[in-house]
Enzyme design. Structure first.
Site, PDB file in Angstrom:
ATOM      1  N   ASP A  44       3.982 -40.946  76.357  1.00 16.72           N
ATOM      2  CA  ASP A  44       3.251 -39.700  76.118  1.00 16.72           C
ATOM      3  C   ASP A  44       2.030 -39.615  77.031  1.00 16.72           C
ATOM      4  OD1 ASP A  44       5.054 -39.088  74.241  1.00 16.72           O
ATOM      5  OD2 ASP A  44       3.654 -38.917  72.563  1.00 16.72           O
TER       6      ASP A  44
ATOM      7  N   ASP B 288       5.291 -40.099  66.780  1.00 15.35           N
ATOM      8  CA  ASP B 288       5.629 -39.109  67.787  1.00 15.35           C
ATOM      9  C   ASP B 288       6.614 -38.102  67.201  1.00 15.35           C
ATOM     10  OD1 ASP B 288       5.821 -38.104  70.474  1.00 15.35           O
ATOM     11  OD2 ASP B 288       7.839 -38.955  70.476  1.00 15.35           O
TER      12      ASP B 288
ATOM     13  N   THR C 214       4.319 -32.959  70.937  1.00 12.31           N
ATOM     14  CA  THR C 214       5.604 -32.672  70.313  1.00 12.31           C
ATOM     15  C   THR C 214       5.452 -32.373  68.829  1.00 12.31           C
ATOM     16  OG1 THR C 214       5.894 -35.042  70.079  1.00 12.31           O
ATOM     17  CG2 THR C 214       6.987 -33.993  71.923  1.00 12.31           C
ATOM     18  N   THR C 215       4.399 -32.904  68.224  1.00 10.25           N
ATOM     19  CA  THR C 215       4.167 -32.591  66.819  1.00 10.25           C
ATOM     20  C   THR C 215       3.552 -31.198  66.706  1.00 10.25           C
ATOM     21  OG1 THR C 215       3.692 -34.917  66.512  1.00 10.25           O
ATOM     22  CG2 THR C 215       3.187 -33.468  64.693  1.00 10.25           C
TER      23      THR C 215
END
Lengths: 541, 558
Positions: A409, A74, A107-108
């Site tokens: 997530d 993550d 988020t990446t």
């Protein structure tokens, strides 16, 4: 191995600044230097997590300063632990955290996107375009991009469980728990749906979904519990019950232990009869409380943690056990709200207000043991609030922690769909579509705006490129083919990771919430704008 | 000023306080670390495996053959190594046996995966292949290799225990201890509230007593406490006692902190002292009046009260460990009393909180006095007394015995066993190899490697026994291949039970030879090893941060 690269901007800057004070105003290239250095730092961050993007992305192992080991896929988690020092790089870390708060997933991608935009900006800077113009140009490009995404999005109905399952699966597929997505996706979807009340609600409070982690077993054993699961276990040291049928649950915020006198005060005894009275008084004090609790019909007692006094002592436990009241202590303050909502009870702050109407009722409260750990489960709750409890299992702490992040997530993905009920496909398809439409728009414009649009369009292709790279495919042939397909009107064509080819993502069930994509574009563009506008770094105290 | 960032940019390194390794390099490092861990315990696998002596920094010595124990005592720095150590521990808590093999298999899986990745197969493909292989292997074991204990009879249990013990220090007395393990565990069989039989391993009480040879270890039904009666004046034994298990002091009562005794009259000093003593005296009287003849206290009993008890014909044991007290209470049907308080606010002894047993007696065991409770009314308990020459040996004996108890428990609860001696590994290897050829994708290679990785177990077994591993394993593979290709009713299908005989360097039918292992242990071993290997394989980047600086103590220079 990379050499340790510790930098101390404050000290180095402090030493150099006074000497060059006069130069500062003369040097024309300094703002440029600062910008390029910022860009380089931010790019380094983006490069660092690039390889963890997508379903075939890899994990990072981080050994923190305290020698703890974190293994994660993550982006937000990795960056949080990386202790990035450069101020500009820190902005990207915050960017990732912002995406985590806003969308929870992607988020990446948001960081990778920001990195790519910065590379584009660097090129434009070198062409001599003014940073403010780049910032403005990117901003309007982002606005257009979001419009395009809205345009190609597919509206979704919360009643359509299939769609929700597919999006949860897509989010889970890039994590270590990917092969368990058939188990976890329904859990995630059901728990969010349970928490969402009316169909009109536009937000979900994920704190109403409780995840209890227990080491032991495998992730297969993770389950959505009908009812509530407590983090704590029942106290059985005095022989108290650990299974109560037709439970009446009371949540108390006071303690069942004798009050202690203040430090300065003393109880003074000067007769032996008083000793007996003290002992007896203590017994009676506790006994009265326990009797009152019993009288109200309560048979399961949850006791809030207190730092001042023991929640219970052996005497009160003994009484509780005698009256067949199950006791659970160490309930955290921040759990109170959840527990009240979940069990329909109300917190009781004082023994005198311990009345029956404040109790919650359930068919069964039971402590059970499986896979080497014990959990207390409350089931058959009457007039329960909208909450969900998930018990997570995993072979070791690393897997469990990572699985929890993945579940989080996925929960966020479903929450995004509740917030904004539209989907886009995954697999890099929307990015290619946006890129192509932006290029069209660029052609319709003139001046720097046109160049910025073009650069933005190219930059956004980093997502499909990285996806292809991480799958071991050739990025050039994949991305060009994608462009070709999209130009021919196949707007859902994306990278099929499993087959290593291009196919219709909608048919492959690779879908993600619109909010994740739009928020990624908006947030990353804003960060880039901010970085563009910086022209000096000064060390301050 | 901007120049200071340029140097870092040339390094193209991340702006972090620490070091970073990525790509193939980190994978190789991780695999190497795993390899190193596996190498440490490699030689202790199997019946002819050897022990390790571990000396810690204060000079304490542990001698062990148990993978989990060895790894726990090692100081493992590398994070990937730590994962393997945790893996062994998890296997230990969940299964109790197979801790060495799980680590060896995981390390071998990693080594082979790394080779594949080096020859340009994407890690994701390898991972997918491993997962598929693991799933198939577990299914194969459950369907084809597992045998129901019901068919094999009670001897199977002893065989399972013996197989576990054979690789340990107790190996020489295998059958003796195996039978002991089975009968001890059968003695503690208890149904849970759903009526399912449970075999709580920790209800088997293991006492380690120095002296005499291991052969003289014994077991009996009943609970033994390694404490004598608290007063020499007490009777040596009480038959049919009423048992009270208490968790409070029977000593002079002291007032709580915050209660101050202030007196201005010497007379009342005496009265207070007397009262302090009397509170406990009353409690003792109450206990005696309720007919209590055996008291087990987790706390202390003053001599004066011990004397009172002795005179009242009761026996008492003080400072009983809480865990033991709880078990005694459970066994005798007593309640662990934290206080004598009753619901009227006074003190009394509730007869319902007392338990019963057939006999409580003090016996002498080598140098120690031991209190034994026999025939507890509620739950049976078993006590095993291990004898050995020294502490190290006793510790290792306890671990070995514990492992065998766990193995028997697994079999009793799940009811399935598989042949040992490498039979399962070879059978799975053959099965997976043929399974791999049915797949026309890249995963095929990974599955084939997974299959080969399992062979490391029989190979290591024969290497440890100083036998020709190449020849033995090849022969075994031929047998199993024949068994799997044969029709179900042909005599050849019996070949699937063949495993290694490590003493004679031959092959034999493991089922007939009584080399059996719990099926669950094998399946769990494969699952966890695969899980751990995948966990490590997924890592392509390792970031090590500098240790946090301790904030300087401003008083340090004073």
């Amino acid at each position: 191995m990379a050499a340790p690269t510790t930098i101390a901007p404050a000290r180095a800057g402090g030493a150099a600044a006074p000497k060059r004070q006069n130069d500062t105003f003369n040097q024309k290239d300094k703002p440029m230097q600062v910008r390029l250095s910022n860009i380089a730092a931010a790019k380094a961050v983006a490069d660092a997590i690039r390889t963890s993007l997508g379903p075939r992305g890899m994990d990072k192992m981080i050994e923190t300063g305290k020698k703890e080991v974190v293994i994660s896929n993550d982006g937000a988690t990795i960056l949080k632990h990386m202790s990035v020092l450069h101020p500009a790089a820190r902005m990207l870390v915050d960017l990732s955290a912002a995406q985590d708060v806003e969308a929870g997933d992607g988020t990446t991608s948001v960081v990778v996107l920001a990195g790519s935009l910065l590379v584009a900006a660097e090129k434009l800077l070198k062409k001599g375009i003014h940073p403010t113009q780049i910032a403005e140009g990117f901003q309007s490009a982002a606005v257009e991009a979001v419009k395009i995404l809205h345009d190609i999005s597919i509206p979704v109905d919360l009643g359509d469980r299939e769609f929700l399952l597919k999006s949860a699966t897509t989010s889970l597929s890039s994590k270590v728990v990917a092969q368990y997505s058939s188990v976890l996706a329904p859990i995630v979807v059901d728990s969010v749906l349970r928490v969402v009340g009316a169909a009109s609600e536009s937000n979900v409070d994920l704190s109403d979904v409780r995840v209890v982690k227990r080491v032991g077993g495998t992730i297969d054993d993770t389950e959505l519990i009908p009812g509530v699961v407590l983090n704590q276990t029942a106290i059985t040291s005095a022989g108290g019950p650990s299974r109560i049928e037709k439970a009446k649950i009371g949540l108390i915020q006071f303690q069942l232990s004798p009050p202690k006198p203040d430090m300065d005060n003393q109880v003074v005894v000067n007769d032996y009869r008083q000793m007996d009275r003290i002992l007896k008084e203590e017994r009676n004090y506790l006994l009265n409380m326990v009797k009152k609790i019993k009288k109200a019909g309560c048979n399961v007692l949850l006791i809030q943690k207190s730092i001042l006094r023991d929640a219970v002592n052996s005497m009160s436990l003994h009484f509780l056990a005698k009256l067949k009241i199950m006791a659970v202590k160490e309930v955290e303050r921040d759990e109170i709200e959840f527990l009240c909502k979940a069990t329909g009870c109300r917190p009781i702050a004082d023994i005198d207000s311990f009345t029956e109407d404040k109790l919650g009722s359930a068919d069964l409260v039971e402590e059970s043991e499986s896979n080497g750990s014990r959990i207390v489960q409350i089931s058959g709750i009457k007039n329960a609030g909208r909450t969900a409890s998930i018990v997570m299992r995993g072979a070791n702490q690393y897997v469990l922690d990572e699985a929890e992040r993945s579940i989080h997530d996925a929960l966020c993905v479903i929450r995004c769909l509740v917030k904004k009920r539209a989907l886009v496909v995954g697999g890099g398809a929307p990015e290619i579509e946006v890129s192509q439409r932006l290029s069209e728009l660029a052609k319709a414009q003139t001046g720097f705006q046109s160049i910025c649009f073009q650069a933005f369009a190219e930059a956004i292709e980093v997502i499909p490129t990285t996806l292809a790279e991480n799958c071991g495919l050739s990025p050039i042939s994949i991305v060009t083919e994608l462009r070709n397909r999209h130009a021919n009107g196949e707007k859902h064509a994306g990278i099929n990771v499993r087959k290593g080819a291009i196919s219709d993502m909608l048919r492959e069930n690779v879908i993600q919430p619109l909010l994740v994509s739009t928020s990624a574009i908006e947030l990353s563009t804003e960060t880039v704008r901010m970085l563009m506008k910086i022209d000096d770094i000064l060390a301050s105290r | 000023m901007a120049a200071i960032f340029d140097t870092n940019r040339q390094d193209s390194a991340l702006f972090i306080g620490g070091s970073r390794v990525s790509g193939q390099e980190v994978r190789s490092q991780n695999v190497m670390a795993a390899q190193a861990i596996a190498n440490v315990i490699r030689t202790s696998l199997g019946p002819v495996g050897l022990d390790k002596m571990l000396v810690d920094d204060v000079g304490d010595v542990t001698i062990s053959n148990d993978g989990a124990t060895i790894l726990q005592l090692l100081e493992v720095e590398h994070p990937a190594g730590k994962i393997l150590v945790k893996l062994a521990q998890q296997q230990d808590t969940e299964v109790g046996d197979g801790t060495t093999s799980v680590v060896i298999v995981a390390a071998e899986l990693l080594r082979r995966a790394n080779e594949l990745i080096k020859s340009h197969i994407h890690p994701a493909t390898v991972i997918a292949g491993y997962r598929l292989a693991c799933k198939e292997a577990c299914r194969f074991i459950a369907d084809q290799m597992a045998l129901k204990v019901d068919k094999l009879g009670q001897e199977a249990l002893v065989s399972v225990a013996m197989t576990t013990i054979s690789s340990k220090i107790l190996g020489a007395y295998g059958s003796y201890f195996a039978e002991m393990a089975v009968s001890a565990l059968s003695a503690v069989k208890t149904p849970d509230f759903r009526g399912k039989a449970r075999y709580p391993v920790n209800a088997v009480n293991v006492l380690k007593v120095k002296g005499a040879s291991a052969r003289e270890s014994s077991h009996f039904a009943g609970y033994a406490l390694r404490r004598p009666f608290c007063s020499a004046g007490m009777r040596r034994s009480v038959s049919g006692p009423k048992v009270a298990v208490v968790d409070f002091d029977i000593t002079k009562t002291r007032m709580k902190l915050g209660v101050q005794i202030v007196i201005d009259d010497p007379e009342s000093l005496e009265a207070i002292r007397k009262r302090e003593a009397d509170i406990a005296t009353e409690r003792v009287r109450m206990l005696l009046a309720a007919g209590v003849t055996a008291i087990f206290s987790t706390r202390g009993i003053d001599d004066a009260y011990a004397k009172m008890l002795a005179e009242g014909g009761a026996v008492a044991v003080t400072r009983v460990p809480k865990e033991d007290a709880r078990r005694i209470a459970k066994g005798t049907g007593a309640t662990l009393l934290a206080t004598l308080a009753n619901l009227d606010g006074d003190e009394s002894v509730d007869p319902a909180t007392l338990g019963t047993a057939e006999l409580v007696e003090q016996v002498r065991l080598s140098d120690d006095d031991v209190v034994v409770i026999r025939g507890a009314s509620e739950q049976r308990a078993a006590t095993v007394i291990l004898r050995g020459a020294n502490d190290y040996m006793l510790d290792e004996m306890e671990r070995s015995f514990h492992d065998s108890l766990c193995a028997v428990k697994r079999v009793l609860e799940s009811g399935a066993v598989v042949p040992g001696g490498g039979a399962v590994e070879v059978a799975v290897d053959i099965y997976l190899e043929s399974f791999a050829t049915t797949l026309a994708s890249r995963e095929q290679l990974a599955i084939a490697e997974f299959a080969n990785a399992l062979l490391t177990i029989p190979k290591q077994l024969s290497v440890n026994a100083a036998k020709d591993s190449v020849e033995l394993v090849a022969k075994l593979r031929a047998y199993h291949s024949a068994a799997q290709n044969a029709a179900a009713d042909s005599p050849r299908s019996a070949l699937k039970h063949y495993g290694l005989d490590l003493y004679d360097g031959k092959l034999r039918d493991s089922v007939k030879a009584g080399v059996l292992e719990p099926a669950m242990s094998k399946i769990k071993m494969l699952k966890s090893a695969t899980e751990a290997a995948i966990n490590i394989l997924r890592i392509d980047d390792m970031i090590k941060l500098l240790p946090e600086q301790q904030p300087e103590d401003p008083h340090a220079h004073m």
